[in-house]
Design a protein around this motif. Sequence first.
Motif, PDB file in Angstrom:
ATOM      1  N   VAL A  56       0.850  -1.192   0.000  1.00 22.55           N
ATOM      2  CA  VAL A  56       0.000   0.000   0.000  1.00 22.55           C
ATOM      3  C   VAL A  56       0.887   1.244   0.000  1.00 22.55           C
ATOM      4  N   LEU A  57       0.607   2.159  -0.927  1.00 20.72           N
ATOM      5  CA  LEU A  57       1.295   3.446  -0.916  1.00 20.72           C
ATOM      6  C   LEU A  57       0.360   4.490  -0.360  1.00 20.72           C
ATOM      7  N   LEU A  58       0.857   5.268   0.608  1.00 20.11           N
ATOM      8  CA  LEU A  58       0.096   6.425   1.074  1.00 20.11           C
ATOM      9  C   LEU A  58       0.665   7.615   0.317  1.00 20.11           C
ATOM     10  N   ASN A  59       0.023   7.947  -0.794  1.00 21.30           N
ATOM     11  CA  ASN A  59       0.535   9.010  -1.657  1.00 21.30           C
ATOM     12  C   ASN A  59      -0.024  10.369  -1.225  1.00 21.30           C
ATOM     13  N   LYS A  60       0.563  11.411  -1.761  1.00 19.42           N
ATOM     14  CA  LYS A  60       0.205  12.794  -1.418  1.00 19.42           C
ATOM     15  C   LYS A  60       0.468  13.032   0.069  1.00 19.42           C
ATOM     16  N   MET A  61       1.552  12.425   0.543  1.00 22.18           N
ATOM     17  CA  MET A  61       1.929  12.577   1.955  1.00 22.18           C
ATOM     18  C   MET A  61       2.166  14.040   2.310  1.00 22.18           C
ATOM     19  N   ASP A  62       2.525  14.836   1.307  1.00 24.31           N
ATOM     20  CA  ASP A  62       2.780  16.267   1.551  1.00 24.31           C
ATOM     21  C   ASP A  62       1.510  17.016   1.938  1.00 24.31           C
ATOM     22  N   LEU A  63       0.350  16.447   1.621  1.00 20.96           N
ATOM     23  CA  LEU A  63      -0.918  17.115   1.938  1.00 20.96           C
ATOM     24  C   LEU A  63      -1.524  16.612   3.249  1.00 20.96           C
ATOM     25  N   ALA A  64      -1.014  15.478   3.730  1.00 17.71           N
ATOM     26  CA  ALA A  64      -1.567  14.875   4.950  1.00 17.71           C
ATOM     27  C   ALA A  64      -0.807  15.352   6.183  1.00 17.71           C
ATOM     28  N   ASP A  65      -1.455  15.282   7.326  1.00 19.46           N
ATOM     29  CA  ASP A  65      -0.848  15.635   8.613  1.00 19.46           C
ATOM     30  C   ASP A  65       0.212  14.569   8.951  1.00 19.46           C
ATOM     31  N   PRO A  66       1.483  14.956   9.057  1.00 23.27           N
ATOM     32  CA  PRO A  66       2.542  13.949   9.257  1.00 23.27           C
ATOM     33  C   PRO A  66       2.330  13.097  10.506  1.00 23.27           C
ATOM     34  N   GLU A  67       1.768  13.696  11.541  1.00 25.65           N
ATOM     35  CA  GLU A  67       1.537  12.935  12.766  1.00 25.65           C
ATOM     36  C   GLU A  67       0.507  11.831  12.548  1.00 25.65           C
ATOM     37  N   VAL A  68      -0.550  12.182  11.833  1.00 26.66           N
ATOM     38  CA  VAL A  68      -1.600  11.194  11.557  1.00 26.66           C
ATOM     39  C   VAL A  68      -1.059  10.110  10.625  1.00 26.66           C
ATOM     40  N   THR A  69      -0.253  10.514   9.659  1.00 25.48           N
ATOM     41  CA  THR A  69       0.344   9.527   8.754  1.00 25.48           C
ATOM     42  C   THR A  69       1.222   8.559   9.541  1.00 25.48           C
ATOM     43  N   GLY A  70       1.919   9.081  10.536  1.00 23.54           N
ATOM     44  CA  GLY A  70       2.736   8.232  11.399  1.00 23.54           C
ATOM     45  C   GLY A  70       1.868   7.207  12.123  1.00 23.54           C
ATOM     46  N   ALA A  71       0.702   7.640  12.586  1.00 27.31           N
ATOM     47  CA  ALA A  71      -0.222   6.733  13.274  1.00 27.31           C
ATOM     48  C   ALA A  71      -0.735   5.663  12.304  1.00 27.31           C
ATOM     49  N   TRP A  72      -0.951   6.071  11.062  1.00 23.32           N
ATOM     50  CA  TRP A  72      -1.383   5.095  10.051  1.00 23.32           C
ATOM     51  C   TRP A  72      -0.296   4.058   9.796  1.00 23.32           C
TER      52      TRP A  72
END
Length: 275
Positions: A56-72
Amino acid sequence: MQEIQWFPGHMAKAKRQLTELLRYLDLLIEVRDARIPIASHNRDLDEILGKKPVIVLLNKMDLADPEVTGAWRVWFAAQKIPVVEVNGKNGRGIEAIWKVAAAQFVGNRSGQIKRLGVVGIPNVGKSSVLNRLLGRGAARTGNLPGVTRGKQWIKYKGFEVLDTPGLLPPKLTSRTDGYKLALVGTIRDEIVPVHDLALYLMENYGGKLFAGDDSFPEQLPAEEQLLWFALKRKFLAKGGEPDLNRAVMALLHEFRQGRLGRISLEQPPTAGSVY
Ligand SMILES: Nc1nc2c(ncn2[C@@H]2O[C@H](COP(=O)(O)OP(=O)(O)OP(=O)(O)O)[C@@H](O)[C@H]2O)c(=O)[nH]1
Ligand SMILES: [Mg+2]
């Protein structure tokens, strides 16, 4: 609010095509939007995939909240789903995909060609990712046999990559899924009324979007918050009253451009809840 409709015929066709494609693939790279890792996943894919490995790629990481992406990242690891955060636009994180892909085949016969393909719902960044993934060193090889004419294999780093991504329609399992998908631009605005969409954004994420602004009326209903936004931006109609239509369009546009900050629309499910 209007119901969001989807056409079951589209899904049936996409499923057939993907099932056909998968016969030729050893590994699938599923692109999702980092702001909505669940809503941008079509659950029918799980069934089509069977035991075939997927990254799974979480793309557009630049638009997402880095903290939440870390939790994902933690959440996906707990599900034993390999995940890579990427930016298909500037190539950040892309290189890591090869390592994660190679790890899926540890113990397999070496020297064997491993074939992979990219898939995802509309506008998640499939083409951008594919371009970044293959870079300049890629060489075209043969055509894919059979039904899927026009597709080619590209040899790269010990893999053969299909040059065209597979497209899946988004799966709307709830109305909020529809809103989220429309907010990140994967379903067209005609399907969801823009006014409702702007209200949904304000109601659920207004506090985050305007966290730095003390004048944001956090306690008021979304309609009032939208009025506040119109006045703040001096969007006034002829009679001098707030121009709500303009406020709606500006809010959605600025959100989609990432101009209101890095906002994730989904948090990982908490322990015990189902995915
Ligand atoms: N900010 C940002 N934009 C991205 C990223 N990846 C892709 N985009 C943009 O998102 C839009 C869609 O990207 P595409 O690569 O065309 O997406 P796609 O999934 O191939 O789209 P379809 O083929 O239409 O389904 C383009 O405007 C890209 O520039 C990213 O990581 N960050
Ligand atoms: Mg594309």
